[in-house]
Enzyme design. Structure first.
Site, PDB file in Angstrom:
ATOM      1  N   THR A 123     -52.155 -15.609  19.456  1.00 23.58           N
ATOM      2  CA  THR A 123     -50.720 -15.396  19.251  1.00 23.58           C
ATOM      3  C   THR A 123     -50.466 -13.902  19.412  1.00 23.58           C
ATOM      4  OG1 THR A 123     -50.926 -14.906  16.892  1.00 23.58           O
ATOM      5  CG2 THR A 123     -50.693 -17.242  17.504  1.00 23.58           C
ATOM      6  N   ILE A 164     -55.028 -24.472  16.556  1.00 22.96           N
ATOM      7  CA  ILE A 164     -55.490 -25.388  15.495  1.00 22.96           C
ATOM      8  C   ILE A 164     -54.474 -26.492  15.196  1.00 22.96           C
ATOM      9  CG2 ILE A 164     -57.118 -23.769  14.419  1.00 22.96           C
ATOM     10  CD1 ILE A 164     -55.014 -23.269  12.215  1.00 22.96           C
ATOM     11  N   THR A 203     -55.220 -16.139   0.186  1.00 25.30           N
ATOM     12  CA  THR A 203     -54.573 -14.904  -0.260  1.00 25.30           C
ATOM     13  C   THR A 203     -54.247 -14.930  -1.749  1.00 25.30           C
ATOM     14  OG1 THR A 203     -52.496 -13.673  -0.052  1.00 25.30           O
ATOM     15  CG2 THR A 203     -52.402 -15.986   0.525  1.00 25.30           C
ATOM     16  N   ASP A 204     -54.113 -13.751  -2.348  1.00 30.40           N
ATOM     17  CA  ASP A 204     -53.691 -13.684  -3.749  1.00 30.40           C
ATOM     18  C   ASP A 204     -52.221 -14.090  -3.922  1.00 30.40           C
ATOM     19  OD1 ASP A 204     -52.472 -11.456  -2.614  1.00 30.40           O
ATOM     20  OD2 ASP A 204     -53.271 -10.005  -4.053  1.00 30.40           O
ATOM     21  N   GLU A 205     -51.477 -14.145  -2.815  1.00 24.63           N
ATOM     22  CA  GLU A 205     -50.037 -14.444  -2.932  1.00 24.63           C
ATOM     23  C   GLU A 205     -49.773 -15.866  -3.429  1.00 24.63           C
ATOM     24  OE1 GLU A 205     -47.436 -13.133   0.129  1.00 24.63           O
ATOM     25  OE2 GLU A 205     -48.563 -11.303   0.483  1.00 24.63           O
ATOM     26  N   TYR A 234     -44.569 -18.141   3.466  1.00 23.51           N
ATOM     27  CA  TYR A 234     -45.976 -17.822   3.803  1.00 23.51           C
ATOM     28  C   TYR A 234     -46.904 -18.260   2.674  1.00 23.51           C
ATOM     29  CZ  TYR A 234     -50.275 -15.036   3.911  1.00 23.51           C
ATOM     30  OH  TYR A 234     -51.590 -14.651   3.851  1.00 23.51           O
ATOM     31  N   ALA A 251     -46.384 -20.234   0.184  1.00 24.92           N
ATOM     32  CA  ALA A 251     -46.339 -21.682  -0.077  1.00 24.92           C
ATOM     33  C   ALA A 251     -47.202 -22.425   0.947  1.00 24.92           C
ATOM     34  CB  ALA A 251     -44.897 -22.183  -0.024  1.00 24.92           C
ATOM     35  N   LYS A 271     -49.828 -21.176   2.491  1.00 23.02           N
ATOM     36  CA  LYS A 271     -51.241 -20.909   2.184  1.00 23.02           C
ATOM     37  C   LYS A 271     -51.669 -21.727   0.952  1.00 23.02           C
ATOM     38  CE  LYS A 271     -53.780 -18.381   3.846  1.00 23.02           C
ATOM     39  NZ  LYS A 271     -54.714 -18.497   5.007  1.00 23.02           N
ATOM     40  N   ASN A 329     -45.569   0.950  -3.653  1.00 21.36           N
ATOM     41  CA  ASN A 329     -45.383   1.243  -2.225  1.00 21.36           C
ATOM     42  C   ASN A 329     -45.012   2.700  -2.011  1.00 21.36           C
ATOM     43  OD1 ASN A 329     -45.959  -1.401  -1.587  1.00 21.36           O
ATOM     44  ND2 ASN A 329     -43.809  -2.042  -1.517  1.00 21.36           N
ATOM     45  N   ARG A 339     -36.753  -7.012   0.817  1.00 27.02           N
ATOM     46  CA  ARG A 339     -37.251  -8.301   1.331  1.00 27.02           C
ATOM     47  C   ARG A 339     -36.732  -9.415   0.417  1.00 27.02           C
ATOM     48  NH1 ARG A 339     -43.709  -8.772   1.760  1.00 27.02           N
ATOM     49  NH2 ARG A 339     -43.381  -7.952   3.851  1.00 27.02           N
TER      50      ARG A 339
HETATM   51  P1  NAD Z   1     -53.632 -11.824  11.593  1.00 25.70           P
HETATM   52  O1  NAD Z   1     -52.191 -12.218  11.672  1.00 25.70           O
HETATM   53  O2  NAD Z   1     -54.008 -10.421  11.933  1.00 25.70           O
HETATM   54  O3  NAD Z   1     -54.500 -12.764  12.529  1.00 25.70           O
HETATM   55  C1  NAD Z   1     -54.321 -14.155  12.573  1.00 25.70           C
HETATM   56  C2  NAD Z   1     -55.144 -14.697  13.733  1.00 25.70           C
HETATM   57  O4  NAD Z   1     -54.968 -16.120  13.764  1.00 25.70           O
HETATM   58  C3  NAD Z   1     -54.712 -14.171  15.110  1.00 25.70           C
HETATM   59  O5  NAD Z   1     -55.836 -13.830  15.878  1.00 25.70           O
HETATM   60  C4  NAD Z   1     -53.966 -15.344  15.721  1.00 25.70           C
HETATM   61  O6  NAD Z   1     -54.026 -15.379  17.138  1.00 25.70           O
HETATM   62  C5  NAD Z   1     -54.691 -16.525  15.099  1.00 25.70           C
HETATM   63  N1  NAD Z   1     -53.852 -17.731  15.054  1.00 25.70           N
HETATM   64  C6  NAD Z   1     -52.577 -17.819  14.574  1.00 25.70           C
HETATM   65  N2  NAD Z   1     -52.117 -19.072  14.751  1.00 25.70           N
HETATM   66  C7  NAD Z   1     -53.119 -19.794  15.323  1.00 25.70           C
HETATM   67  C8  NAD Z   1     -53.247 -21.137  15.730  1.00 25.70           C
HETATM   68  N3  NAD Z   1     -52.236 -22.007  15.596  1.00 25.70           N
HETATM   69  N4  NAD Z   1     -54.424 -21.550  16.253  1.00 25.70           N
HETATM   70  C9  NAD Z   1     -55.469 -20.674  16.393  1.00 25.70           C
HETATM   71  N5  NAD Z   1     -55.382 -19.380  16.059  1.00 25.70           N
HETATM   72  C10 NAD Z   1     -54.225 -18.937  15.520  1.00 25.70           C
HETATM   73  O7  NAD Z   1     -54.102 -12.206  10.132  1.00 25.70           O
HETATM   74  P2  NAD Z   1     -55.045 -11.426   9.115  1.00 25.70           P
HETATM   75  O8  NAD Z   1     -54.246 -10.421   8.401  1.00 25.70           O
HETATM   76  O9  NAD Z   1     -56.285 -11.044   9.812  1.00 25.70           O
HETATM   77  O10 NAD Z   1     -55.359 -12.605   8.080  1.00 25.70           O
HETATM   78  C11 NAD Z   1     -56.404 -13.525   8.338  1.00 25.70           C
HETATM   79  C12 NAD Z   1     -56.467 -14.541   7.205  1.00 25.70           C
HETATM   80  O11 NAD Z   1     -56.681 -13.871   5.965  1.00 25.70           O
HETATM   81  C13 NAD Z   1     -55.171 -15.339   7.035  1.00 25.70           C
HETATM   82  O12 NAD Z   1     -55.523 -16.656   6.723  1.00 25.70           O
HETATM   83  C14 NAD Z   1     -54.465 -14.664   5.862  1.00 25.70           C
HETATM   84  O13 NAD Z   1     -53.671 -15.584   5.176  1.00 25.70           O
HETATM   85  C15 NAD Z   1     -55.650 -14.203   5.032  1.00 25.70           C
HETATM   86  N6  NAD Z   1     -55.429 -13.002   4.222  1.00 25.70           N
HETATM   87  C16 NAD Z   1     -54.908 -11.853   4.761  1.00 25.70           C
HETATM   88  C17 NAD Z   1     -54.776 -10.709   3.977  1.00 25.70           C
HETATM   89  C18 NAD Z   1     -54.238  -9.406   4.539  1.00 25.70           C
HETATM   90  O14 NAD Z   1     -54.030  -8.460   3.779  1.00 25.70           O
HETATM   91  N7  NAD Z   1     -54.013  -9.287   5.833  1.00 25.70           N
HETATM   92  C19 NAD Z   1     -55.169 -10.738   2.626  1.00 25.70           C
HETATM   93  C20 NAD Z   1     -55.668 -11.935   2.102  1.00 25.70           C
HETATM   94  C21 NAD Z   1     -55.820 -13.050   2.907  1.00 25.70           C
HETATM   95  O1  DAU Z   2     -51.686  -9.885  -0.782  1.00 24.52           O
HETATM   96  C1  DAU Z   2     -52.266 -10.363   0.382  1.00 24.52           C
HETATM   97  C2  DAU Z   2     -51.239 -10.418   1.478  1.00 24.52           C
HETATM   98  O2  DAU Z   2     -50.958  -9.073   1.848  1.00 24.52           O
HETATM   99  C3  DAU Z   2     -51.682 -11.224   2.690  1.00 24.52           C
HETATM  100  O3  DAU Z   2     -51.853 -12.560   2.319  1.00 24.52           O
HETATM  101  C4  DAU Z   2     -50.660 -11.131   3.817  1.00 24.52           C
HETATM  102  O4  DAU Z   2     -51.140 -11.797   4.961  1.00 24.52           O
HETATM  103  C5  DAU Z   2     -50.435  -9.674   4.138  1.00 24.52           C
HETATM  104  O5  DAU Z   2     -49.427  -9.561   5.120  1.00 24.52           O
HETATM  105  C6  DAU Z   2     -50.041  -8.882   2.886  1.00 24.52           C
HETATM  106  O6  DAU Z   2     -48.708  -9.258   2.433  1.00 24.52           O
HETATM  107  P1  DAU Z   2     -47.625  -8.164   1.926  1.00 24.52           P
HETATM  108  O7  DAU Z   2     -46.297  -8.750   2.081  1.00 24.52           O
HETATM  109  O8  DAU Z   2     -48.014  -7.608   0.615  1.00 24.52           O
HETATM  110  O9  DAU Z   2     -47.907  -7.001   3.042  1.00 24.52           O
HETATM  111  P2  DAU Z   2     -46.918  -6.081   3.899  1.00 24.52           P
HETATM  112  O10 DAU Z   2     -47.778  -5.079   4.604  1.00 24.52           O
HETATM  113  O11 DAU Z   2     -45.967  -6.872   4.725  1.00 24.52           O
HETATM  114  O12 DAU Z   2     -46.072  -5.323   2.780  1.00 24.52           O
HETATM  115  C7  DAU Z   2     -46.708  -4.528   1.781  1.00 24.52           C
HETATM  116  C8  DAU Z   2     -45.614  -4.024   0.846  1.00 24.52           C
HETATM  117  O13 DAU Z   2     -44.792  -3.082   1.565  1.00 24.52           O
HETATM  118  C9  DAU Z   2     -44.671  -5.101   0.358  1.00 24.52           C
HETATM  119  O14 DAU Z   2     -44.283  -4.826  -0.980  1.00 24.52           O
HETATM  120  C10 DAU Z   2     -43.446  -4.976   1.281  1.00 24.52           C
HETATM  121  C11 DAU Z   2     -43.424  -3.487   1.591  1.00 24.52           C
HETATM  122  N1  DAU Z   2     -42.889  -3.147   2.950  1.00 24.52           N
HETATM  123  C12 DAU Z   2     -43.428  -3.764   4.023  1.00 24.52           C
HETATM  124  C13 DAU Z   2     -42.969  -3.493   5.286  1.00 24.52           C
HETATM  125  C14 DAU Z   2     -43.551  -4.196   6.493  1.00 24.52           C
HETATM  126  C15 DAU Z   2     -41.881  -2.195   3.075  1.00 24.52           C
HETATM  127  O15 DAU Z   2     -41.409  -1.589   2.090  1.00 24.52           O
HETATM  128  N2  DAU Z   2     -41.412  -1.930   4.336  1.00 24.52           N
HETATM  129  C16 DAU Z   2     -41.914  -2.546   5.445  1.00 24.52           C
HETATM  130  O16 DAU Z   2     -41.425  -2.249   6.571  1.00 24.52           O
END
Ligand code: NAD
Ligand code: DAU
Length: 354
Positions: free
Chosen positions: A41, A65, A135-137, A160, A162, A164, A259, A291
């Site tokens: 994606t 998937i 995720t912790d969310e 998101y 919900a 997960k 933040n 948000r």
């Molecule tokens: P990301 O958005 O960077 O990557 C997601 C990947 O999944 C991409 O490579 C995308 O191409 C692939 N993908 C999406 N839809 C797909 C589909 N239908 N079929 C096959 N592949 C698909 O995500 P991330 O930040 O690396 O997070 C990875 C996992 O970890 C997620 O499940 C997320 O919920 C979890 N997670 C993320 C964080 C965070 O801070 N980023 C924290 C805790 C848990």
């Molecule tokens: O807690 C784990 C989660 O952390 C993961 O499951 C998610 O995949 C990951 O995206 C992340 O979620 P958050 O919503 O916490 O992350 P984000 O980087 O989008 O935002 C972090 C904080 O910053 C949040 O309180 C919103 C704020 N924010 C974010 C953006 C993008 C801003 O103030 N301005 C912004 O432009």
């Protein structure tokens, strides 16, 4: 390849966390065959894996998937011993703009993978493992005190989280009902290299560098618990190999930041890296509309993982943040490629007139 001891399908391996995990497994386990299954994606990028793409224990398979038939065919072909499932729609703001994509990928996609694993493994599930990365969310939002524990009741509050939470429930249900050997981890906010610049840290690094406004949601008082992505990958490795079937492990760095404090720290580091006057980057801070449903605070208690499996985070946050900023400044080409095309319209919809 010869001497294959395990075949593992890692889904979402071209994304941020997935690419770090694929790299760790390909390098650390030369006898494992690592299949990276990803739809590519907007968030998936094979450039994240350039350094290992020719390794003989690595293979990329492009698949969605949500497409159950193609998953069955892939599982049939590779006969995996394990699945580590990271593929997901992962950005909260996008889930507010378009929830359905999250419902399809995160819920239906996870169900499809569980069905494919069940069908492939049949009655013989000895040595098999389905690892779901969550995720912790899913636990909702904390007030000023307390931590999310593995026993905290689920209370997801965005489309998101919900989606997960639903996928976590499905994994547990398949474990309980069908005996599918499964394990789940719930991690806090990750930061590091190769993160798509829709998320706070890479977005703000890019904006500071280009002298663009820094859109802080609400008053910037929300709190997140930040963990270096490579420490998350190390935790997944431990849990995959040593975690107990049916168990959940929380992963976090005991590293809470509002933040606004985090953004000020980023501005300070960037001033020094870019040779700007002290305080110059902070002038870009712009408070914008909050948000919808913005969770106030996340904080993880990872005592179980630390005590039972001996995992601890390796990097102090200030050091990790500086390393991360350096990486984005040194990898301009990567940033340019991921911010071309669709990114511009996403950015406009999300931020212009906010
Ligand atoms: P990301 O958005 O960077 O990557 C997601 C990947 O999944 C991409 O490579 C995308 O191409 C692939 N993908 C999406 N839809 C797909 C589909 N239908 N079929 C096959 N592949 C698909 O995500 P991330 O930040 O690396 O997070 C990875 C996992 O970890 C997620 O499940 C997320 O919920 C979890 N997670 C993320 C964080 C965070 O801070 N980023 C924290 C805790 C848990
Ligand atoms: O807690 C784990 C989660 O952390 C993961 O499951 C998610 O995949 C990951 O995206 C992340 O979620 P958050 O919503 O916490 O992350 P984000 O980087 O989008 O935002 C972090 C904080 O910053 C949040 O309180 C919103 C704020 N924010 C974010 C953006 C993008 C801003 O103030 N301005 C912004 O432009």
């Amino acid at each position: 390849m010869n001497n294959v001891t395990k075949t593992i399908i890692i889904t979402g391996g071209a994304g941020f966390i997935g690419s770090h995990l694929v790299r760790l497994f390909v390098n650390k386990y030369p006898n494992y065959r690592i299949i990276n299954l990803d739809k590519l994606t907007y968030a998936g990028n094979l450039a994240n894996l350039k350094d290992i793409e020719n390794a003989n224990n690595y293979e990329f398979v492009k698949a969605d998937i949500v497409d159950a038939d193609s998953l069955f065919a892939i599982f049939d072909k590779y006969q995996p011993d394990g699945v580590i499932h990271l593929a997901a729609e992962s950005h909260v703001d996008r889930s507010i703009a378009n929830p359905n994509e999250f419902i399809f990928t995160n819920i239906v996609g996870t169900a499809n993978l569980l069905n494919a694993a069940r069908k492939t493994w049949g009655e013989n599930m000895e040595g098999k493992r389905f690892y779901h990365v969550s995720t912790d969310e899913v636990y909702g939002s904390l007030g000023e005190t307390g931590f999310f524990k593995e026993t905290t009741a689920y209370d997801p509050r965005s489309p998101y989280s919900a989606s997960k939470a639903s996928s976590d429930h499905l994994v547990r249900a398949y474990g309980h009902t069908f005996g599918l050997p499964s394990v789940i981890s719930n991690c806090s906010n990750n930061y590091g290299s190769y993160q798509f610049p829709e998320k706070l840290i890479p977005l703000f690094i890019n904006n500071i560098k280009n002298n663009k406004a820094l859109p802080v949601y609400g008053k910037g008082e929300n709190i997140r618990d930040w963990l270096w992505v490579e420490d998350h990958a190390r935790a997944i490795d431990k849990i995959y190999h040593e975690g107990k079937n049916g168990d959940t492990y929380n992963i976090g760095g005991h590293n809470e930041w509002t933040n606004i404090d985090l953004i000020r720290l980023m501005c300070k580091i960037m001033d020094s890296k870019l040779g700007r006057n002290k305080g110059e980057s902070e002038k870009l801070i712009t408070y914008v509309k909050d948000r919808a449903g913005h969770d106030l605070r996340y904080a993880i208690d990872s005592t179980k993982l630390q005590n039972e499996l001996g995992w601890t985070p390796s990097l102090q946050f200030e050091e990790g943040l500086e390393k991360t900023i350096e990486w984005y400044l040194e990898n301009e080409e990567w940033m340019k490629n991921v911010t071309s095309g669709d990114y511009q319209s996403y950015y406009e919809e999300q931020y212009i007139n906010r």
